[in-house]
Enzyme design. Structure first.
Site, short mmCIF file in Angstrom:
data_model
loop_
_atom_site.label_atom_id
_atom_site.label_comp_id
_atom_site.label_asym_id
_atom_site.label_seq_id
_atom_site.Cartn_x
_atom_site.Cartn_y
_atom_site.Cartn_z
CG ASP A 50 -1.81 1.19 1.30
OD1 ASP A 50 -2.90 1.10 0.70
OD2 ASP A 50 -1.46 2.22 1.89
CE1 TYR A 55 0.29 7.73 2.43
CE2 TYR A 55 0.90 5.47 1.92
CZ TYR A 55 0.01 6.39 2.43
OH TYR A 55 -1.17 5.92 2.97
CE LYS A 84 -3.86 4.62 0.48
NZ LYS A 84 -2.44 4.47 0.83
CG HIS A 117 -4.97 9.50 0.17
ND1 HIS A 117 -3.61 9.54 -0.05
CD2 HIS A 117 -5.10 9.10 1.45
CE1 HIS A 117 -2.97 9.18 1.05
NE2 HIS A 117 -3.86 8.91 1.98
CB SER A 271 7.03 -2.87 10.51
OG SER A 271 8.27 -2.86 11.21
CD GLU A 274 15.72 -8.55 7.93
OE1 GLU A 274 16.64 -7.70 7.92
OE2 GLU A 274 15.79 -9.65 7.36
P1 NAP Z 1 0.40 1.08 11.71
O1 NAP Z 1 0.40 -0.05 10.77
O2 NAP Z 1 -0.76 1.29 12.63
O3 NAP Z 1 1.64 0.95 12.70
C1 NAP Z 1 2.84 1.43 12.45
C2 NAP Z 1 3.68 1.49 13.74
O4 NAP Z 1 3.69 0.25 14.44
C3 NAP Z 1 5.06 1.81 13.33
O5 NAP Z 1 5.55 2.73 14.26
C4 NAP Z 1 5.80 0.49 13.43
O6 NAP Z 1 7.13 0.73 13.78
C5 NAP Z 1 5.05 -0.22 14.52
N1 NAP Z 1 4.99 -1.68 14.39
C6 NAP Z 1 4.80 -2.40 13.26
N2 NAP Z 1 4.82 -3.72 13.53
C7 NAP Z 1 5.03 -3.83 14.86
C8 NAP Z 1 5.15 -4.92 15.73
N3 NAP Z 1 5.06 -6.18 15.29
N4 NAP Z 1 5.36 -4.67 17.05
C9 NAP Z 1 5.44 -3.42 17.50
N5 NAP Z 1 5.33 -2.34 16.73
C10 NAP Z 1 5.12 -2.54 15.42
O7 NAP Z 1 0.79 2.41 10.89
P2 NAP Z 1 0.14 3.42 9.91
O8 NAP Z 1 1.29 3.91 9.10
O9 NAP Z 1 -0.67 4.42 10.65
O10 NAP Z 1 -0.85 2.59 8.98
C11 NAP Z 1 -0.40 1.54 8.12
C12 NAP Z 1 -0.47 1.91 6.66
O11 NAP Z 1 -1.79 2.29 6.30
C13 NAP Z 1 0.38 3.11 6.24
O12 NAP Z 1 1.75 2.80 6.15
C14 NAP Z 1 -0.28 3.46 4.93
O13 NAP Z 1 0.16 2.57 3.92
C15 NAP Z 1 -1.74 3.25 5.26
N6 NAP Z 1 -2.43 4.49 5.72
C16 NAP Z 1 -3.43 4.99 4.94
C17 NAP Z 1 -4.09 6.15 5.33
C18 NAP Z 1 -5.20 6.69 4.47
O14 NAP Z 1 -5.60 7.85 4.68
N7 NAP Z 1 -5.71 5.95 3.53
C19 NAP Z 1 -3.75 6.80 6.52
C20 NAP Z 1 -2.75 6.24 7.31
C21 NAP Z 1 -2.10 5.07 6.90
P3 NAP Z 1 8.43 0.42 12.86
O15 NAP Z 1 8.19 0.87 11.44
O16 NAP Z 1 9.46 1.25 13.56
O17 NAP Z 1 8.67 -1.04 12.98
#
Ligand code: NAP
Length: 323
Positions: A50, A55, A84, A117, A271, A274
Site C-alpha cells: 500500500d 507518501y 491513491k 485518498h 513496519s 525487519e
Molecule cells: P500502523 O500499521 O498502525 O503501525 C505502524 C507502527 O507500528 C510503526 O511505528 C511500526 O514501527 C510499529 N509496528 C509495526 N509492527 C510492529 C510490531 N510487530 N510490534 C510493535 N510495533 C510494530 O501504521 P500506519 O502507518 O498508521 O498505517 C499503516 C499503513 O496504512 C500506512 O503505512 C499506509 O500505507 C496506510 N495508511 C493509509 C491512510 C489513508 O488515509 N488511507 C492513513 C494512514 C495510513 P516500525 O516501522 O518502527 O517497525
C-alpha cells in the site's frame, strides 16, 4: 495455497491479499527505507503493498517491487499494489494524469487498486497542502461523483485493475453507490480501524454493499506528531491486548492484526523494521476464539488517531458524521 497468500474477492472479480504492507513514513525518514522495507516484506511473504502519491515514495517502492520480480521472487501478477489519488487532483481532468504520474514513478504498467485518498478536494497545483497567506489550507469544490467517473475511466483504460475509496463515510459511499449511471462500485473503503475505533457500523454497511473494508493504523498508527495527538493512548500497550497476547503466546501487534482478519477486514501493517515485518506475517499462524474477539470488541471507544485536521471545515470532511 500457503496461508500467508490468503485473498478476498472484490466486487469486480479481482482478488485482494488480506494482509497488506503499509509504506507510509514521516517526511524525515529517508525514502530508501521504504525500498529496503518493501523488499524485506516481499521476501517475508507480503503480496499486497500500500502506497500513495502523498507518501512521495512510489519511485522507491516501485524499484523494490521490480527488483523482486527481476530476481524471480515474484511475478507482477503475484503483487497487489495500491496507489491513491491525492486531494489536489480531484478535478476529473486531473485524475488520469495523476495515476499516469504514479505509474511513471513506479515504472509499472498498471496498479491493482487506485483509490480516492480522502473525500475533500484541495486547490490543484504542485503543493500537497496548498495554503493561503494566513497558512490556511485552500479547498476546492469538486463533485465527488465527477471524480469517481474519472476513476472509472482509469479502470476502463486498464491503468487500474480495481478502483475504490478511502476515508469515506457512509453518506459519501451512498453518494457514489446511488450515482445515476454508475459503472463500477468502489471495491473498498480504506479507513482507520483498530480495537479503539473498530468501525463496527461502517463495516456492517460496507459488507451489506459488497465493499471490502481495509484497515489502516491497525497497530495504533505511526503516531507522527504532525498527525497524531501525542497524548493519545498507545494501542499496543493496552493491558487487555497484552493479556490476550500472553494467553496466545503472540505479540500485541499480532493480536491487533488477527482481530481484523477474523472480522472480514483486510488489514495493513506498516513496519520498516525487519524483525517486525517478519513477525507481522505470522498473523496466519494462530486464531482467536470468539470469546476473545468479543473482549477486543469491548475495547472500542470510537477513538480516532488520525483526525486529518487539514480538511476540517471542508463540506466533505468525513469524520463529523457518526460513521
Ligand atoms: P500502523 O500499521 O498502525 O503501525 C505502524 C507502527 O507500528 C510503526 O511505528 C511500526 O514501527 C510499529 N509496528 C509495526 N509492527 C510492529 C510490531 N510487530 N510490534 C510493535 N510495533 C510494530 O501504521 P500506519 O502507518 O498508521 O498505517 C499503516 C499503513 O496504512 C500506512 O503505512 C499506509 O500505507 C496506510 N495508511 C493509509 C491512510 C489513508 O488515509 N488511507 C492513513 C494512514 C495510513 P516500525 O516501522 O518502527 O517497525
Amino acid at each position: 495455497m500457503d496461508p500467508k497468500f490468503q485473498r478476498m474477492v472484490l466486487s469486480d472479480g479481482h482478488f485482494i491479499p488480506v494482509l497488506g504492507f503499509g509504506t507510509y513514513a514521516p517526511e524525515q525518514v529517508p525514502k530508501s527505507k521504504a525500498m529496503e522495507a518493501t523488499k524485506i516484506a516481499i521476501d517475508a511473504g507480503f503480496r499486497h503493498i500500500d502506497s500513495a502519491y502523498f507518501y512521495k515514495n512510489e519511485k522507491e517502492v516501485g524499484l523494490a517491487i521490480r527488483s523482486k520480480i527481476a530476481d524471480g521472487t515474484v511475478k507482477r501478477e503475484d503483487i497487489f499494489y495500491t496507489s491513491k489519488l491525492w486531494c489536489t487532483f480531484h478535478r476529473p481532468e486531473l485524475v488520469r494524469p495523476s495515476l499516469e504520474d504514479s505509474l511513471k514513478k513506479l515504472q509499472l504498467d498498471y496498479v491493482d487498486l487506485y483509490i480516492i485518498h480522502f473525500p475533500t478536494a484541495l486547490k490543484p497545483g504542485t503543493e500537497i497542502f496548498p495554503t493561503d497567506e494566513h497558512g490556511k489550507t485552500v479547498f476546492d469544490t469538486v463533485d465527488i461523483c465527477a471524480t469517481w467517473e474519472a476513476m472509472e475511466k482509469c479502470k476502463e483504460a486498464g491503468l487500474a485493475k480495481s478502483i475504490g475509496v478511502s476515508n469515506f463515510n457512509r453518506r459519501q459511499l451512498e453518494m457514489i453507490l446511488n450515482k445515476p449511471g454508475l459503472k463500477y462500485k468502489p471495491v473498498c473503503n480504506q479507513v482507520e480501524c483498530h480495537p479503539y475505533l473498530n468501525q463496527g457500523k461502517l463495516l456492517e454497511f460496507c459488507k451489506s454493499k459488497g465493499i471490502v473494508l481495509v484497515a489502516y493504523s491497525a497497530l495504533g498508527s505511526h503516531r507522527e506528531p504532525e498527525w497524531v495527538d501525542q497524548s493519545a493512548p498507545v494501542l499496543l500497550e493496552d493491558p487487555l491486548i497484552g493479556a490476550l497476547a500472553k494467553k496466545h503466546q503472540q505479540t500485541p501487534a499480532l493480536i491487533a492484526l488477527r482481530y481484523q482478519l477474523q472480522r472480514g477486514v483486510v488489514v495493513l501493517a506498516k513496519s520498516f523494521t525487519e524483525k517486525r515485518i517478519k513477525e507481522n506475517i505470522q498473523v496466519f499462524e494462530f486464531q482467536l476464539p470468539s470469546e476473545d474477539m468479543k473482549v477486543i470488541d469491548g475495547l472500542n471507544r470510537n477513538f480516532r488517531y488520525v483526525t486529518a485536521d487539514f480538511a476540517i471545515g471542508h463540506p466533505n470532511y468525513p469524520f463529523s458524521d457518526e460513521y
